[in-house]
Design a protein around this motif. Sequence first.
Motif, short mmCIF file in Angstrom:
data_model
loop_
_atom_site.label_atom_id
_atom_site.label_comp_id
_atom_site.label_asym_id
_atom_site.label_seq_id
_atom_site.Cartn_x
_atom_site.Cartn_y
_atom_site.Cartn_z
N ARG A 757 -25.12 -2.14 26.31
CA ARG A 757 -26.39 -1.70 25.72
C ARG A 757 -26.30 -0.34 25.04
N LEU A 768 -34.65 4.90 19.70
CA LEU A 768 -35.11 3.57 20.10
C LEU A 768 -36.17 3.75 21.19
N SER A 770 -38.02 1.50 24.18
CA SER A 770 -38.13 0.23 24.89
C SER A 770 -39.42 0.27 25.70
N VAL A 953 -38.71 -3.65 21.61
CA VAL A 953 -37.85 -2.52 21.25
C VAL A 953 -38.23 -2.06 19.84
N GLU A 955 -37.78 1.21 16.71
CA GLU A 955 -37.01 2.33 16.21
C GLU A 955 -37.98 3.22 15.44
N ASN A 995 -30.11 5.27 22.62
CA ASN A 995 -29.59 3.90 22.69
C ASN A 995 -30.42 3.08 23.67
N TRP A 996 -30.18 1.78 23.61
CA TRP A 996 -31.02 0.83 24.36
C TRP A 996 -30.84 1.01 25.86
N HIS A 1000 -34.09 1.95 28.28
CA HIS A 1000 -34.65 0.92 29.15
C HIS A 1000 -34.94 1.45 30.55
#
Length: 1000
Positions: A757, A768, A770, A953, A955, A995-996, A1000
Motif C-alpha cells: 500500500r 491521499l 482514506s 480514497v 487525492e 500514501n495509502w 488508512h
Amino acid sequence: MTEPQHNAAKAAVCSVPAGEPTPIIKGSHVYLVDGSGYIFRAFHALPPLTRPSDGLPVGAVHGFCAMLWKLLRESKAAEAPTHLAVIFDASRDNYRNEIYQAYKANRPPAPEELVPQFPLIRDAVRAFNVACLEMEGFEADDLIATYTRQVVAAGGDVTIVSSDKDLMQLIQPGVVMFDAMKNKKLGRDEVIEKFGVPPELVVDVQSLAGDSVDNVPGVPGIGIKTAAELINEYGDLDALLERASEIKQPKRRERLTEFADQARVSRELVRLKDDVPGLISADALGVQDPDPAPLLSFLREMEFNTLTRRIADALGTEPPAPVAVSVGSTVASKRKAGAVSAGADSAAGEAEAPVAESPAAGAELLAAAARASFDRSKYKTITTREDLEAWVTRAYETGRVAFDTETTSLDPMQAELVGVSLAVAPGEACYIPLAHRASADSFDFGSHDGIEQLSTVEALALLKPLLEDASILKIGQNVKYDLNVLAQHGIAVTPIDDTMLMSYALDAGKGSHGMDDLALRHLGHVCMTFDQVVATLPGKKKSERTFAQAPLDKATEYAAEDADVTLRLWLVLKPRLAAERVATVYETLERPLISVIAGMEREGIRVDGGILSRLSSTFAQASARLEEEVNGLVGHKFNLASPRQLGELLFDRLQLPGGKRTKSGQWETRAGLLDDLAANEDLPDDARRLINTMLEWRQLTKLRSTYTDALPGYVHMRTERIHTSYSLAATTTGRLASSEPNLQNIPIRTREGREIRTAFIAEPGRQLISADYSQIELRVLAHVADIPQLRKAFDDGLDIHAMTASEMFGVPVEGMPSEVRRRAKAINFGIIYGISAFGLANQLGISREEAAAYIKTYFERFPGIRAYMDETKRVAHERGFVETIFGRRIHYPEINTKNPSMRGFLERAAINAPIQGSAADIIRRAMARMPTALEEAGLKTAKMLLQVHDELVFEVADAEVPATLATVKRVMEGAALPVVKLAVPIQVDAKAAENWEAAH
DNA sequence: ATCGTGGCATA
DNA sequence: GTATGCCACGATG
C-alpha cells in the motif's frame, strides 16, 4: 405595535369541504398542515419526478398527495384527525414587512421546477375534499397560531404538520408538531433540545439569535446557544434587556444595550399572530370523506399510477382509465415530426382508439414493437456529412437516441474510437465508421487505405451537440464505457440512461445483465457475435484482430444492431422501473453513479513503480530461499505452486493425519487447514517445518504474482497512473466490483502485504485521503433488526465486539481476554453472513456442538436477531426476493429448491443481502453526492479515486486537505439521509497522508 | 488458447 | 457462514 389597518380589507381565500360543521369539542383532534413549508421540504428532499406524458415536474405534488392520504387514512385511530386544514402563505409580502422592511429579503425565488407545482398542490387539497386556507397579509404560521389558540381554548388537541422551527413556540399541552418528511413527532423535549429553552421562551431566544434565512436581525454576535443561556439566566427578553448592564462580558453587554430595540423588533417578527381576524370557523374544517370521482381523476391526470390504484382500492372503486401515454417524455405531437417505424407508429395511433385498459397498455404496445423481428439489412452505413446530419435531426425529433461506440479495446483507457452507432426507433439504426483500416499494421491514418468514411473530427463535431444536449436522452448498454471513450475526445455525454443498470435494478439475482443475455431474455433475439464480425480477417491471432479491420458491411450489421437492441431493451425495461417500484433505486443508486465512477476510472491513482519493484525483489529472494528449504526437506523437486502435488506429498507420501478432500477428490491444502496441521504437536518436526515454510512461500509468491509483479503492467502510458475498472452490475447485492486490476483486494492484514500500500501515492504537493465507514454492516444490522443492546452500544461509542462478548459470556469488558473478544467478533461476522454452526466452528477451530451452543446463547441474548433472520427467510421464500433499506431488490429465484444444502446457502445469502446491500447503497449515495459536495465546498483539487466497499480514497492538494476531510466525512455520514434515518449513528474515520498505507 | 479448480487477497 | 477478482496449475480443445 399598532394593528396594521388594512388587514380587515383583505379576505381569507379558502375552500372548505361541503357538509355540516363539526363543532370542536374536547377530544377533537385538529391537524393544521403547513402547506407552503411542506412543499419546499418535499421539493428538496424527494427525488425529482416528472409527469411521463409531458415532463411536467410533479415530485412535490406527489409527495404532498401521499402525505395527505397518509394523514387521513393511516394515522392510528387515537391520533386520527377529526378536523384538518392545509394552510398556505398567501404571497411574499405580509404585515411583517411593514415592521421590518428587509424581512425575508434574503429568500431566493422558488426554483423553476417548483413554480408550476403550487397551483397543482392547491388543486390536490380540494380534490381530497380538505379545507384549503390562506390569507393576504399573513403567513401560514399566523393562521396556524390563531387556530391553535382557538382549538386549545375549546378543549381540542392540535397537531401541526410542519418542521418549521418558527412554529415551535406553539407547542404546549395538547399541541404537538409532526415532521411529515421524517415521520417524527416534535414535542417539548425536541424544542428544548433545539433551542435550549421550552416552547414558551422560544420567541425570546429567536429575538436575540435572529435568523439569517428569514432575515430576522436579532442581536449580532448572539446565536442560539448564547441566547438560551441568557434567557435561562434572566427569565425572559424584557428582563434581560432591562438588566443588560449587569452582564459581565463587556462585548455582550455593549451589544445587548446597543441592539435592544432591534431585539424587540425581532420579537415582533418572530412572534406569531394568534388573533388573525376574519378567519372561517374551525368547526368548518371537519374531515369529510373524499368524493372518489374528482380525487381519482386528479390523481390520474397527474399520472400517479400506483397512488391512484392504492387510493381507488381503499375507497372501494375502480381507478379511472389512464391517459394513454408513450414511454419517456416524447409526446404524441413530437412523434408526428418524423417518420417512425411501423411498430412505434402503431403505438401512437392506438392513443386515439378507445382508451387503453391498463396503465401499462401504451407501454406494452411499444414493448411489442421492440420485440418485432430484426432485419440487419435495413441498417445504414453513414459516410457523408449530410446523412449524419439527417440522423442527428431524427434524434432531436424523437428526443432520445440509443448509441454505442466501437473501439479497438475493451479497456476504455486504451481504446481508440473506431465508429459510432445510433438507433432512433426499433429497427432504425445506423453505423458511422470513423477509423476503419484494411489491415492491422496499416499506419496510413490519413486515407485509411481508401475506406470511405467520415473523419473522426468532423463526425464528432456533428455528434457532440446531440450527445451533450440536455433535452435529448442518450441510451446505452454499459454506457460508462462509452462515456469514458468519448471523454477522451472531449465529449461529456448527458443525460444518459443505461439498460444494463435498469436490468440490474429490476432483476438483480436473475441472471447476467450483458446485452446478449438481455436481448435473448427480453427480445428473444440472438445477437451477432464479435467473432462473426472479425472471423474473416486474415490476422494471425484472434487477439490481434480489432474492430478497426472489420469490413464495413459486417461492422454496420454488428454495431447498428447493438444500438437497435439497446433502444428496444430500453423500451421494454423503462416502463418496468416504475411499475415494479425500483425507479427510485435506479434513479438514485444507479444512474447518478455512472458519470461519477467514469470520472474515478479516468482519474486513476499514482503508483510508485520503484517501491513495487524493490518489494518484488525482496519477495523473490525470500521465496527462493524458502523454496530451497522445502526442496531440501522433501528430498526431490516438486512444484510448490501445485496444490495437487503438495496434497499428495503430505497425505499420500508422508501419510500425515487430518487430510480432507475437496469435492473433486483432491487433497485440500488451504492455509487454514495447514495451520491446524502445523499446530499438531504429534507431527515430526520436519513435517511441521515443511508446512510452515510452504505457508510462508505461498504468502510471498501470492503477493508477488498478484500485486508487486502485476500492478506495474497496469500503469497507463500517458497518465502514468493505474486506472481500474468498476463494474456497477457485477454483484447481486449492490456492491461494486473492481477489475483490471482489482484495487479492492490490495493487502492490508499482514505486515509484508501492507507494504504494498505504500506504493499507492499522491502527486507531489498532494495527499491521499482514506475515509472509511466504521462497522457499517453491524450498524445496519442494529438498525434493521432493531437490537436495543447494539443500538445502545453504538450510541455510546463502545467496542461492539467486546460488548457482544460481555453480553454473551457475562465477562466484564474491563480486562477481557482477547480470545473471548475474538470469538464474539467471529460470531458478529457470522451473523451478518447468515450464521451456521458448521461455518462458525470452522472459523473458530472449535467443535460443531460448541459453535451451536454459542449461537444458541447469542440468540437468547439478542432475540431480535433471530426474529430478523426468520423474517428475512420468510420473505425470501414467499416473494423470491429481499430488499435493502433503500428498496434495492435482490432476487433468489431458486430459493425454494428441495436441495437442502443449496437452499441453506441461498437462505444465508438472502439474510446477508439486505445488510451488505444496504451498506453498499449508503456508500453509493455518498459517491453520487460527492463531486457536487466537493465543488460546493469550493474544493477545486479534491478528486475521488477509489472505492473499497466501505472506504473511499481521494487525492487533494495539501492546502485543501482539512476542508476535504470535513466535507468527505459530512457527506459520507449523512449519506442515508433524508430517506433513512438510521437508528444508530454512522461513523466515518478519515485520514490524510502521502500514501495509502499511512492514510488508512 | 481456454476452462475448471484450488487457493487467497479484500470488505 | 456473505460478496468479489486474480493467480497458477493442469487438463482440454
